[in-house]
Enzyme design. Structure first.
Site: not given
Ligand code: ADP
Length: 399
Positions: A7, A94, A183, A386
């Site tokens: 990420n 991500r 999200h 996540e």
């Protein structure tokens, strides 16, 4: 199989190395302050019984150097778990904005990278660093398959009447101005977990998912698919957030500009960085606000009232959008940890079949039901993950 989840932010890289399909975290870490005079690396090797932590401050010139450091730590004799970097078969990235092009997880190709670049104007703070992370990873892990997991993908199932704004249609057709939502990885993860916990097929589960972190959003999930969500073209509308306003009359922007003389960049800063909980109470951390509210601080009490009233209004409107709802799910920092915010968000909703068990609501930790046995709509807390969802999706696509 080893899956590395990345990420990348403008000056940071967060990472976790998973053993898949078990979903076990082998290492995790954070490279921060990339490009600054002094950067910082925190790396953890996780074994069943202990955490082996490495910390170092050093200059990290760019993301490629940051990624190199991650590779070195993963193969380090003391702090690593790999014999060589080629053991990383998959890297899951991500990516914040996938626009209308990516409704699911996608293998990164030159064409995909070009699309992520084209979408940068819609997520100027996120897509460019996400792409930098992908390119650094391609260089440092050349034998791994690179995969993109998009924050917007879960919400690509919104019907057109939910994602269109009532503005001239050319703005949608020519410029893509519509609701995208964010999200999505978190909403998808808790939807899948809820289907397991409620023992219902994913294809028939109806949920209202409530993600309350620094950023916050809700999704109406019908038959396992997102049909509405509170964030929009940008991560600004909907719920009250740490420093973002959430829903506001667009006329306020004109008033700020025309009557009070604010410039556009000032308005952007005001709504993104100085509003929300911070604007109402002076701080954005819900822990501090709750403590002050308990001691009688009026601003803190009002901030909580505005915050939870907004959630309640969206619960009502999402019941109308979905019809029969199986459960409300609270997640992320505030949703997982704050009994008082959960209680106020559902207070008075008993006529809608939503009944909180006030004792269970005080329980801490883990996936848990907090509604009464006779509540028609379940209320659950499901901690989000996540990174695990990105690892799962990356693994599923590649296997
Ligand atoms: P991010 O969106 O950055 O991932 P998190 O999901 O970690 O954020 O959520 C951060 C928020 O969670 C902060 O506002 C913090 O105050 C809040 N939070 C964490 N623990 C608690 C708690 N025990 N009570 C109330 N709020 C909490």
């Amino acid at each position: 199989m080893k899956v590395l989840v990345i990420n990348t932010g403008s000056s940071s890289i967060k990472y976790q190395l998973f053993e898949m399909p078990e979903g076990r975290v082998l290492c995790s870490g954070l490279v921060e302050r990339i490009g600054e005079e002094m950067g910082k690396i925190t790396h953890k090797q996780l074994t069943e019984s202990a955490e082996n932590v490495f910390k170092e401050e050093m200059a990290i010139a760019d993301h490629k150097v940051g990624m190199q450091q991650i590779e070195m730590l993963l193969v380090d004799k003391v702090y690593g778990v790999l014999r060589n970097a080629d053991e990383v078969s998959l890297v899951g990235h991500r990516v914040v904005h996938g626009g209308e092009d990516f409704s699911s997880t996608t293998q990164i190709t030159e064409a995909v990278k070009n699309k992520i670049k084209e979408l940068a104007p819609l997520a100027p703070l996120h897509n460019p660093p996400n792409l930098v992370g992908i390119e650094a990873s391609e260089k440092i892990f050349p034998n791994a398959t690179q995969i993109g997991v998009f924050d917007t993908a879960f919400h690509q199932s919104l019907p057109e009447y939910a994602y269109r704004y009532a503005i001239p249609k050319d703005l949608y057709e020519e410029h893509g101005i519509r609701v995208y939502g964010f999200h999505g990885t978190s909403h998808r993860y808790i939807t899948k977990r809820a289907a397991k916990l409620l023992n219902k097929p994913l294809e028939s589960i109806n949920l209202i998912t409530i993600h309350l972190g620094n950023g916050a959003s809700m999704a109406a999930v019908k038959n396992g698919k997102s049909i509405d969500t509170t964030l929009g073209l940008t991560p600004l509308p909907g719920l009250v957030m740490g420093t973002r306003s959430g829903d506001i009359d667009p006329g306020v922007l004109f008033y700020l500009n025309e009557t009070l003389g604010y410039t556009l960049p000032e308005i952007k800063d005001l709504l993104n960085k100085e509003s929300g909980l911070k604007g109402l109470s002076g701080e954005n951390d819900m822990r501090g606000i709750t403590e002050r509210a308990e001691k009688g601080d009026k601003d803190a009490q009002l901030a909580i009232a505005v915050y939870t009233y907004r959630i309640k209004k969206y619960i009502g409107s999402y019941i109308a959008a979905i019809g029969k709802v199986d459960a409300l799910i609270f997640t992320a920092g505030v949703g997982e940890n704050s009994p008082v915010i959960r209680a106020l968000s559902v207070e008075g909703l008993e006529p809608l079949g939503i009944e909180l068990d006030t004792a269970k609501n005080q329980n801490r930790g883990g996936e848990r039901k907090i509604s009464t046995e006779k509540s028609k709509v379940g209320i659950w807390v499901i901690p989000t993950n996540e990174e695990l969802e990105i690892a799962n999706q990356t693994y599923e696509l590649a296997k």
